[in-house]
Design an enzyme around this catalytic site. Sequence first.
Site, short mmCIF file in Angstrom:
data_model
loop_
_atom_site.label_atom_id
_atom_site.label_comp_id
_atom_site.label_asym_id
_atom_site.label_seq_id
_atom_site.Cartn_x
_atom_site.Cartn_y
_atom_site.Cartn_z
N THR A 124 42.59 69.17 46.54
CA THR A 124 43.60 67.93 45.77
C THR A 124 43.36 68.17 44.36
O THR A 124 42.31 68.52 43.72
CB THR A 124 43.14 66.66 46.25
OG1 THR A 124 43.77 65.55 45.45
CG2 THR A 124 41.71 66.32 46.03
N TYR A 148 36.97 59.80 46.62
CA TYR A 148 37.95 60.65 47.18
C TYR A 148 37.94 62.12 46.59
O TYR A 148 37.66 63.04 47.13
CB TYR A 148 39.24 60.22 47.39
CG TYR A 148 40.41 61.11 47.84
CD1 TYR A 148 40.31 61.74 49.15
CD2 TYR A 148 41.43 61.65 47.15
CE1 TYR A 148 40.98 62.81 49.53
CE2 TYR A 148 42.23 62.66 47.18
CZ TYR A 148 42.25 63.10 48.50
OH TYR A 148 43.04 63.98 49.04
#
Length: 341
Positions: A124, A148
């Site tokens: 990501t 995250y």
Amino acid sequence: METEIMASQSILVVGGAGYVGGHTCKALATAGFRPVVFDNFTTGHRDFVRWGPVVDGDIRDAVAVADAIRSHDIAAVLHFAACAYVGESVTDPQKYYDNNVAGTLSLLRAMLNAGCSRLVFSSTCAIYGQPDEVPIGEATAPNPVNPYGASKLMVERILSDYARAYDIRAIALRYFNACGADPDGEIGELRDPETHLIPRAMMALQGYIDDFQIFGSDYSTADGTAVRDYIHVSDLADAHVAALRRLLDGQAGGAYNLGTGQGFSVKEVLDAIAAEAGEALPEARGPRREGDPAALIADARQAQDVLGFSPKYSDLPTIVRTAWAWHRRAHPRRNAEPEQR
């Protein structure tokens, strides 16, 4: 002959019942591979598993993963199994480090035990945090601002260490804003809860949510709303197939940004949705969310040069058109007038 052999191979897709994983299974099948979905279905959808067999299981169960690799004669693994809510990662970091980091360690243990050494990892742009400059290249220093993003960066470091120690070859694909839906309308974006801009806007139009709002209208952008690089999920899926082919061909691993290099503001996206739906959203503006930068735009030239990555569906009208077609099917309008008979 080499391509023919390659295309007959079985690929384990962990998290293959989810949004990007499901679209990638379709892309794998289209390319001639046999996707084998391995999923615990905590967030995935059984009706997204349409292009190959399925194994119910959790990646933290290394024995079950190794058994699946052996029994299906798996040539490589595509890894999508992760918790992916930024806000939740702040309030429950244990869940994220357990699933995303410990889960990946378990997956790698299974791969080593079963003799499988090729992995494509769903990473990501959240690993970059709030960079000072855009567009963001792979050389930009990572600085995640939430658990995250930190969990994904940890996995990238683990993959690098495993490559040196155990000859695990891995490619990490750093997505920017995944969006859109299968152009054929077979699968699309479906979460509970839904946090992403495009599906939330469409669900608001359909009467499923009543708290839609724009987060921040005072950014240093042309119209004051945040700018993001939106990449169609089918283009992401094709990039995974390209990365897989590279690894199966014996080439080196690496990390690559996946985006278009072009940003659209929240307002531009909402205007495009209004044009497609023929209906504007009521304007509701809220404060900025903590940690949201003004702009995130990818420099994806390395993916283009090395993987041959060339987005075909990532223009804004196509993104919105495919997403709206999917949402009209997945979420019939709640406030529609009764059909006249």
